[in-house]
Design a protein around this motif. Structure first.
Motif, PDB file in Angstrom:
ATOM      1  N   HIS A  22       0.712  -1.198  -0.282  1.00  0.00           N
ATOM      2  CA  HIS A  22      -0.129  -0.091   0.017  1.00  0.00           C
ATOM      3  C   HIS A  22       0.794   1.375  -0.162  1.00  0.00           C
ATOM      4  N   ALA A  23       2.128   1.294   0.295  1.00  0.00           N
ATOM      5  CA  ALA A  23       3.033   2.318   0.238  1.00  0.00           C
ATOM      6  C   ALA A  23       4.450   2.384  -0.186  1.00  0.00           C
ATOM      7  N   PHE A  24       4.685   1.479  -1.189  1.00  0.00           N
ATOM      8  CA  PHE A  24       5.705   1.190  -1.435  1.00  0.00           C
ATOM      9  C   PHE A  24       5.180   0.453  -2.934  1.00  0.00           C
ATOM     10  N   ASP A  25       6.121   0.682  -3.704  1.00  0.00           N
ATOM     11  CA  ASP A  25       5.638   0.375  -5.126  1.00  0.00           C
ATOM     12  C   ASP A  25       7.095  -1.523  -5.492  1.00  0.00           C
ATOM     13  N   LEU A  26       6.290  -1.959  -4.558  1.00  0.00           N
ATOM     14  CA  LEU A  26       6.490  -3.509  -5.138  1.00  0.00           C
ATOM     15  C   LEU A  26       6.659  -3.993  -6.684  1.00  0.00           C
ATOM     16  N   GLN A  27       7.711  -4.736  -6.364  1.00  0.00           N
ATOM     17  CA  GLN A  27       7.574  -5.848  -7.249  1.00  0.00           C
ATOM     18  C   GLN A  27       7.943  -7.430  -6.730  1.00  0.00           C
ATOM     19  N   GLN A  28       7.725  -7.728  -6.085  1.00  0.00           N
ATOM     20  CA  GLN A  28       8.087  -8.686  -6.148  1.00  0.00           C
ATOM     21  C   GLN A  28       7.347  -9.799  -4.750  1.00  0.00           C
ATOM     22  N   SER A  29       7.019 -10.587  -4.260  1.00  0.00           N
ATOM     23  CA  SER A  29       6.074 -10.912  -3.227  1.00  0.00           C
ATOM     24  C   SER A  29       7.047 -11.550  -1.383  1.00  0.00           C
ATOM     25  N   TYR A  30       8.850 -11.465  -1.939  1.00  0.00           N
ATOM     26  CA  TYR A  30       9.186 -11.756  -1.195  1.00  0.00           C
ATOM     27  C   TYR A  30      10.681 -11.730  -1.206  1.00  0.00           C
ATOM     28  N   VAL A  31      11.037 -11.210  -0.229  1.00  0.00           N
ATOM     29  CA  VAL A  31      13.119 -11.085  -0.374  1.00  0.00           C
ATOM     30  C   VAL A  31      13.766 -12.748   0.281  1.00  0.00           C
ATOM     31  N   ALA A  32      14.440 -12.368  -0.985  1.00  0.00           N
ATOM     32  CA  ALA A  32      15.345 -13.122  -0.390  1.00  0.00           C
ATOM     33  C   ALA A  32      17.000 -13.132  -0.775  1.00  0.00           C
ATOM     34  N   GLY A  33      17.526 -12.257  -0.399  1.00  0.00           N
ATOM     35  CA  GLY A  33      18.687 -11.502  -0.708  1.00  0.00           C
ATOM     36  C   GLY A  33      18.712 -10.716  -1.509  1.00  0.00           C
ATOM     37  N   ASN A  34      17.535 -10.859  -2.386  1.00  0.00           N
ATOM     38  CA  ASN A  34      17.090  -9.697  -3.607  1.00  0.00           C
ATOM     39  C   ASN A  34      15.733  -8.337  -2.811  1.00  0.00           C
ATOM     40  N   ILE A  35      16.829  -7.364  -2.283  1.00  0.00           N
ATOM     41  CA  ILE A  35      16.422  -6.371  -1.325  1.00  0.00           C
ATOM     42  C   ILE A  35      15.512  -5.134  -2.258  1.00  0.00           C
ATOM     43  N   PRO A  36      14.704  -4.699  -2.357  1.00  0.00           N
ATOM     44  CA  PRO A  36      14.097  -3.857  -3.075  1.00  0.00           C
ATOM     45  C   PRO A  36      14.589  -2.368  -3.457  1.00  0.00           C
ATOM     46  N   GLU A  37      15.029  -2.266  -4.313  1.00  0.00           N
ATOM     47  CA  GLU A  37      15.038  -0.043  -4.806  1.00  0.00           C
ATOM     48  C   GLU A  37      14.702   0.543  -3.578  1.00  0.00           C
ATOM     49  N   GLY A  38      15.439   1.269  -2.746  1.00  0.00           N
ATOM     50  CA  GLY A  38      14.618   2.417  -2.033  1.00  0.00           C
ATOM     51  C   GLY A  38      14.321   1.061  -0.895  1.00  0.00           C
ATOM     52  N   MET A  39      14.276   0.131  -0.171  1.00  0.00           N
ATOM     53  CA  MET A  39      13.667  -0.768   0.631  1.00  0.00           C
ATOM     54  C   MET A  39      15.095  -1.028   1.508  1.00  0.00           C
ATOM     55  N   GLU A  40      15.380   0.038   2.950  1.00  0.00           N
ATOM     56  CA  GLU A  40      15.803  -0.193   3.871  1.00  0.00           C
ATOM     57  C   GLU A  40      16.090  -1.246   4.675  1.00  0.00           C
ATOM     58  N   TYR A  41      16.666  -2.069   5.534  1.00  0.00           N
ATOM     59  CA  TYR A  41      16.736  -2.680   6.299  1.00  0.00           C
ATOM     60  C   TYR A  41      17.584  -2.835   7.723  1.00  0.00           C
ATOM     61  N   TYR A  42      17.086  -2.250   8.695  1.00  0.00           N
ATOM     62  CA  TYR A  42      18.587  -1.739   9.695  1.00  0.00           C
ATOM     63  C   TYR A  42      17.610  -3.164  10.742  1.00  0.00           C
ATOM     64  N   GLY A  43      18.520  -3.642  11.457  1.00  0.00           N
ATOM     65  CA  GLY A  43      18.427  -4.121  12.620  1.00  0.00           C
ATOM     66  C   GLY A  43      19.077  -4.355  13.405  1.00  0.00           C
ATOM     67  N   TYR A  44      18.746  -6.447  15.077  1.00  0.00           N
ATOM     68  CA  TYR A  44      19.453  -6.281  15.912  1.00  0.00           C
ATOM     69  C   TYR A  44      19.888  -7.472  16.039  1.00  0.00           C
ATOM     70  N   GLU A  45      20.383  -8.305  15.930  1.00  0.00           N
ATOM     71  CA  GLU A  45      20.963  -9.924  15.630  1.00  0.00           C
ATOM     72  C   GLU A  45      20.130 -10.102  16.868  1.00  0.00           C
ATOM     73  N   GLU A  46      18.861 -10.841  17.345  1.00  0.00           N
ATOM     74  CA  GLU A  46      18.128 -11.728  18.742  1.00  0.00           C
ATOM     75  C   GLU A  46      19.495 -13.390  18.658  1.00  0.00           C
ATOM     76  N   SER A  47      19.111 -13.218  20.106  1.00  0.00           N
ATOM     77  CA  SER A  47      18.939 -14.438  20.297  1.00  0.00           C
ATOM     78  C   SER A  47      18.878 -16.229  20.200  1.00  0.00           C
ATOM     79  N   ILE A  48      19.271 -17.218  20.701  1.00  0.00           N
ATOM     80  CA  ILE A  48      18.895 -18.267  20.297  1.00  0.00           C
ATOM     81  C   ILE A  48      18.020 -17.971  21.264  1.00  0.00           C
ATOM     82  N   THR A  49      17.946 -17.753  22.147  1.00  0.00           N
ATOM     83  CA  THR A  49      16.814 -17.582  23.471  1.00  0.00           C
ATOM     84  C   THR A  49      15.135 -17.315  23.098  1.00  0.00           C
ATOM     85  N   VAL A  50      15.414 -15.749  22.353  1.00  0.00           N
ATOM     86  CA  VAL A  50      14.344 -15.111  22.107  1.00  0.00           C
ATOM     87  C   VAL A  50      13.639 -15.852  21.359  1.00  0.00           C
ATOM     88  N   VAL A  51      14.261 -16.883  19.910  1.00  0.00           N
ATOM     89  CA  VAL A  51      13.450 -17.132  19.447  1.00  0.00           C
ATOM     90  C   VAL A  51      13.005 -19.241  19.720  1.00  0.00           C
TER      91      VAL A  51
END
Length: 247
Positions: A175-204
């Motif tokens: 609804h908010a991004f011009d998306l041309q794919q249904s999922y990401v597997a390494g191929n991050i769409p142009e304009g989309m940025e991913y940031y994050g904190y790697e979690e422990s197996i405990t949280v999983v």
């Protein structure tokens, strides 16, 4: 993925740094039902960029099987399996869909790796953070304000394997991004940025126990049911297996 609640409850400066966004996210995670093993306030979130999926990994049958199952479960609102249907309804409307499907994928791959070493010593991580992208150009200005402005930011979860991003709920942003794919597997769409904190197996494992408890099942029983459902999907629809770009 939770962008609407993010803007309802989080106040950011006009041009927030990624660390500011991470701190704001950390302040509200618990009330949104998210778990964490440490405070994110002291760390700069890691940016994950486009990287190819290792060739030996994508050739693994179990790996493709579980990618297909998790993606189908989300895109088809649970598909034909009762457990998946119930859990789609339970988590999709509450801002936990990305965490739920990421943890499910992580657990299925972890179990397959334990049995068949499909990861071949690659490092798999469950990551909690946020996405950032420009708003679609065709969105009217008055709607843009409802969405939070020209830059979209939202709480998000995904899995990485050797820093390659796997995200099965990205279509929540169509609804908010011009998306041309249904999922990401390494191929991050142009304009989309991913940031994050790697979690422990405990949280999983905490999420695993939480999801199983909600389903009124033992954690091992819960995961086994998803494994069986994935295999049933494969056996029922072998010709379709490999579609959605997974061949």
């Amino acid at each position: 993925m939770e962008d609407k609640q993010f803007f309802k409850k989080v106040t950011l400066s006009e041009n927030p740094t990624v660390k500011e966004i991470g701190i704001a996210m950390s302040d509200h995670m618990k009330e949104w039902g998210w778990l964490s093993s440490y405070t994110y306030k002291r760390k700069e979130p890691k940016r994950f960029t486009e990287k190819p999926v290792p060739a030996d990994l994508i050739k693994q049958r179990d790996f493709k099987l579980y990618m297909y199952y998790v993606l189908t479960s989300f895109l088809e609102e649970g598909g034909e399996f009762e457990l998946s249907q119930i859990e789609f309804r339970r988590y999709n409307g509450k801002g936990l869909a990305c965490a739920y499907y990421s943890v499910l994928f992580y657990l299925l791959i972890m179990r397959a790796n334990k049995e068949n070493q499909i990861l071949n010593n690659k490092k798999m991580k469950y990551v909690q953070g946020f996405f950032k992208h420009p708003l679609r150009e065709d969105v009217p200005d008055f709607v843009a304000q409802l969405y939070g402005g020209e830059t979209q930011i939202g709480l998000h979860a995904f899995v990485t394997i050797n820093d390659v991003v796997f995200d099965f709920t990205i279509t929540q942003q169509t609804h908010a991004f011009d998306l041309q794919q249904s999922y990401v597997a390494g191929n991050i769409p142009e304009g989309m940025e991913y940031y994050g904190y790697e979690e422990s197996i405990t949280v999983v494992k905490q999420y695993w126990e939480m999801f199983a408890e909600k389903a009124e099942m033992h954690p091992e029983e819960w995961l086994l049911q998803h494994e069986l459902n994935a295999m049933k999907l494969y056996l029922k629809d072998v010709k379709a297996f490999g579609q959605k770009g997974m061949a």
